[in-house]
Design a protein around this motif. Structure first.
Motif, mmCIF file in Angstrom:
data_model
loop_
_atom_site.group_PDB
_atom_site.id
_atom_site.type_symbol
_atom_site.label_atom_id
_atom_site.label_comp_id
_atom_site.label_asym_id
_atom_site.label_seq_id
_atom_site.Cartn_x
_atom_site.Cartn_y
_atom_site.Cartn_z
ATOM 1 N N VAL A 95 0.882 -1.166 0.000
ATOM 2 C CA VAL A 95 0.000 0.000 0.000
ATOM 3 C C VAL A 95 0.919 1.216 0.000
ATOM 4 C CG1 VAL A 95 -1.801 1.233 1.243
ATOM 5 C CG2 VAL A 95 -1.734 -1.264 1.302
ATOM 6 N N PRO A 96 0.798 2.081 -0.986
ATOM 7 C CA PRO A 96 1.738 3.202 -1.077
ATOM 8 C C PRO A 96 1.556 4.222 0.048
ATOM 9 C CG PRO A 96 -0.023 3.453 -2.682
ATOM 10 C CD PRO A 96 -0.206 2.110 -2.050
ATOM 11 N N GLN A 97 2.632 4.937 0.344
ATOM 12 C CA GLN A 97 2.542 6.069 1.255
ATOM 13 C C GLN A 97 1.679 7.118 0.560
ATOM 14 O OE1 GLN A 97 3.807 6.518 4.354
ATOM 15 N NE2 GLN A 97 4.612 4.432 4.322
ATOM 16 N N LEU A 98 0.828 7.787 1.297
ATOM 17 C CA LEU A 98 -0.066 8.783 0.709
ATOM 18 C C LEU A 98 0.408 10.187 1.056
ATOM 19 C CD1 LEU A 98 -3.504 7.142 1.581
ATOM 20 C CD2 LEU A 98 -2.266 7.015 -0.577
ATOM 21 N N GLU A 99 0.441 11.029 0.036
ATOM 22 C CA GLU A 99 0.739 12.447 0.229
ATOM 23 C C GLU A 99 -0.432 13.226 -0.343
ATOM 24 O OE1 GLU A 99 4.408 13.189 -1.789
ATOM 25 O OE2 GLU A 99 5.596 12.057 -0.344
ATOM 26 N N PHE A 100 -1.053 14.071 0.483
ATOM 27 C CA PHE A 100 -2.231 14.811 0.049
ATOM 28 C C PHE A 100 -1.868 16.255 -0.285
ATOM 29 C CE2 PHE A 100 -4.029 11.380 2.641
ATOM 30 C CZ PHE A 100 -4.929 10.853 1.731
ATOM 31 N N PHE A 101 -2.427 16.732 -1.405
ATOM 32 C CA PHE A 101 -2.204 18.098 -1.852
ATOM 33 C C PHE A 101 -3.541 18.729 -2.211
ATOM 34 C CE2 PHE A 101 1.626 15.738 -2.912
ATOM 35 C CZ PHE A 101 2.611 16.543 -2.374
ATOM 36 N N LEU A 102 -3.589 20.045 -2.101
ATOM 37 C CA LEU A 102 -4.800 20.778 -2.458
ATOM 38 C C LEU A 102 -4.793 21.060 -3.956
ATOM 39 C CD1 LEU A 102 -7.341 22.155 -1.356
ATOM 40 C CD2 LEU A 102 -5.979 24.218 -1.062
ATOM 41 N N ASP A 103 -5.853 20.659 -4.629
ATOM 42 C CA ASP A 103 -6.007 20.956 -6.059
ATOM 43 C C ASP A 103 -6.849 22.221 -6.155
ATOM 44 O OD1 ASP A 103 -6.322 21.078 -8.758
ATOM 45 O OD2 ASP A 103 -7.291 19.129 -8.976
ATOM 46 N N ASP A 104 -6.197 23.325 -6.494
ATOM 47 C CA ASP A 104 -6.899 24.603 -6.530
ATOM 48 C C ASP A 104 -7.268 25.021 -7.950
ATOM 49 O OD1 ASP A 104 -4.354 25.059 -7.350
ATOM 50 O OD2 ASP A 104 -3.926 26.682 -5.961
ATOM 51 N N THR A 105 -7.451 24.069 -8.827
ATOM 52 C CA THR A 105 -7.804 24.364 -10.220
ATOM 53 C C THR A 105 -9.110 25.134 -10.307
ATOM 54 O OG1 THR A 105 -6.703 22.313 -10.868
ATOM 55 C CG2 THR A 105 -8.131 23.337 -12.499
ATOM 56 N N ASN A 106 -10.115 24.739 -9.513
ATOM 57 C CA ASN A 106 -11.413 25.424 -9.554
ATOM 58 C C ASN A 106 -11.278 26.883 -9.143
ATOM 59 O OD1 ASN A 106 -12.727 23.134 -10.384
ATOM 60 N ND2 ASN A 106 -13.385 22.549 -8.332
ATOM 61 N N GLU A 107 -10.491 27.144 -8.106
ATOM 62 C CA GLU A 107 -10.281 28.523 -7.662
ATOM 63 C C GLU A 107 -9.597 29.331 -8.765
ATOM 64 O OE1 GLU A 107 -8.137 28.454 -3.975
ATOM 65 O OE2 GLU A 107 -9.548 27.026 -3.107
ATOM 66 N N TYR A 108 -8.628 28.721 -9.430
ATOM 67 C CA TYR A 108 -7.916 29.400 -10.508
ATOM 68 C C TYR A 108 -8.863 29.742 -11.653
ATOM 69 C CZ TYR A 108 -4.507 30.253 -14.206
ATOM 70 O OH TYR A 108 -3.798 30.809 -15.229
ATOM 71 N N VAL A 109 -9.733 28.798 -12.017
ATOM 72 C CA VAL A 109 -10.697 29.028 -13.091
ATOM 73 C C VAL A 109 -11.652 30.169 -12.714
ATOM 74 C CG1 VAL A 109 -12.670 28.007 -14.300
ATOM 75 C CG2 VAL A 109 -10.565 26.707 -14.047
ATOM 76 N N HIS A 158 -11.079 32.613 -10.645
ATOM 77 C CA HIS A 158 -10.302 33.855 -10.664
ATOM 78 C C HIS A 158 -10.134 34.362 -12.094
ATOM 79 C CE1 HIS A 158 -7.287 36.807 -9.555
ATOM 80 N NE2 HIS A 158 -6.458 36.277 -10.444
ATOM 81 N N MET A 159 -9.815 33.469 -13.007
ATOM 82 C CA MET A 159 -9.634 33.863 -14.411
ATOM 83 C C MET A 159 -10.962 34.357 -15.003
ATOM 84 S SD MET A 159 -6.477 33.669 -14.914
ATOM 85 C CE MET A 159 -6.355 33.944 -16.648
ATOM 86 N N ASP A 160 -12.066 33.694 -14.674
ATOM 87 C CA ASP A 160 -13.378 34.137 -15.161
ATOM 88 C C ASP A 160 -13.681 35.556 -14.697
ATOM 89 O OD1 ASP A 160 -13.906 31.851 -16.565
ATOM 90 O OD2 ASP A 160 -15.159 30.936 -15.003
ATOM 91 N N LYS A 161 -13.373 35.847 -13.421
ATOM 92 C CA LYS A 161 -13.612 37.196 -12.895
ATOM 93 C C LYS A 161 -12.763 38.225 -13.639
ATOM 94 C CE LYS A 161 -14.981 35.869 -8.254
ATOM 95 N NZ LYS A 161 -14.578 35.797 -6.851
ATOM 96 N N LEU A 162 -11.500 37.871 -13.905
ATOM 97 C CA LEU A 162 -10.630 38.791 -14.638
ATOM 98 C C LEU A 162 -11.164 39.076 -16.032
ATOM 99 C CD1 LEU A 162 -7.033 37.587 -13.680
ATOM 100 C CD2 LEU A 162 -8.182 39.666 -12.956
ATOM 101 N N PHE A 163 -11.587 38.028 -16.737
ATOM 102 C CA PHE A 163 -12.131 38.204 -18.084
ATOM 103 C C PHE A 163 -13.418 39.025 -18.060
ATOM 104 C CE2 PHE A 163 -9.660 34.258 -19.285
ATOM 105 C CZ PHE A 163 -8.742 34.958 -20.060
#
Length: 123
Positions: A91-105, A107-112
């Motif tokens: 069973v692999p060691q697990l490393e968790f990261f935050l995927d902030d793709t939605n926040e980036y999208v 933010h870009m929508d607001k800029l446009f």
């Protein structure tokens, strides 16, 4: 990181599916009120480490929720192990990261949107 082998991709898919089901069932105890999505899993070539990217919906405290999940890594790894024991030797060691793709999208929508509202300058 280079391209992943078929074996890595297949193993990452198995982990992603099982973790998604695990978070769907028990995620509320780790991050109350949040809807957790496993957006991507990357596995090292030796299959020993799995980097899991999580997206949090319906929460303003995504970073705190991620920190709480990171503190429960051993429990989550154990539960994952009971699910994939017939498909994997380790069973692999697990490393968790935050995927902030939605926040980036967002933010870009607001800029446009702001750009499109600005009056055009004559040529």
């Amino acid at each position: 990181m280079g391209t992943e082998s078929k074996r890595q991709q297949r193993f990452a898919g198995v982990i992603q599916q099982d973790l998604a089901e695990l978070f769907q069932r028990e995620g509320n105890s780790w991050a109350p009120g949040a809807f957790i999505t496993v957006t991507r899993v990357r596995v090292t070539p030796d299959l020993a480490i799995a980097r899991v990217y999580l997206s949090f919906l319906n929460t303003k405290t995504a970073k705190d929720d991620l920190a709480h999940i990171q503190s429960k890594t051993t429990e989550i790894r154990y539960k994952l192990g009971t699910r994939i024991k017939n498909q994997a030797r380790i069973v692999p060691q697990l490393e968790f990261f935050l995927d902030d793709t939605n926040e980036y999208v967002e933010h870009m929508d607001k800029l446009f949107e702001e750009i499109s509202k600005e009056p055009r300058q004559p040529d």
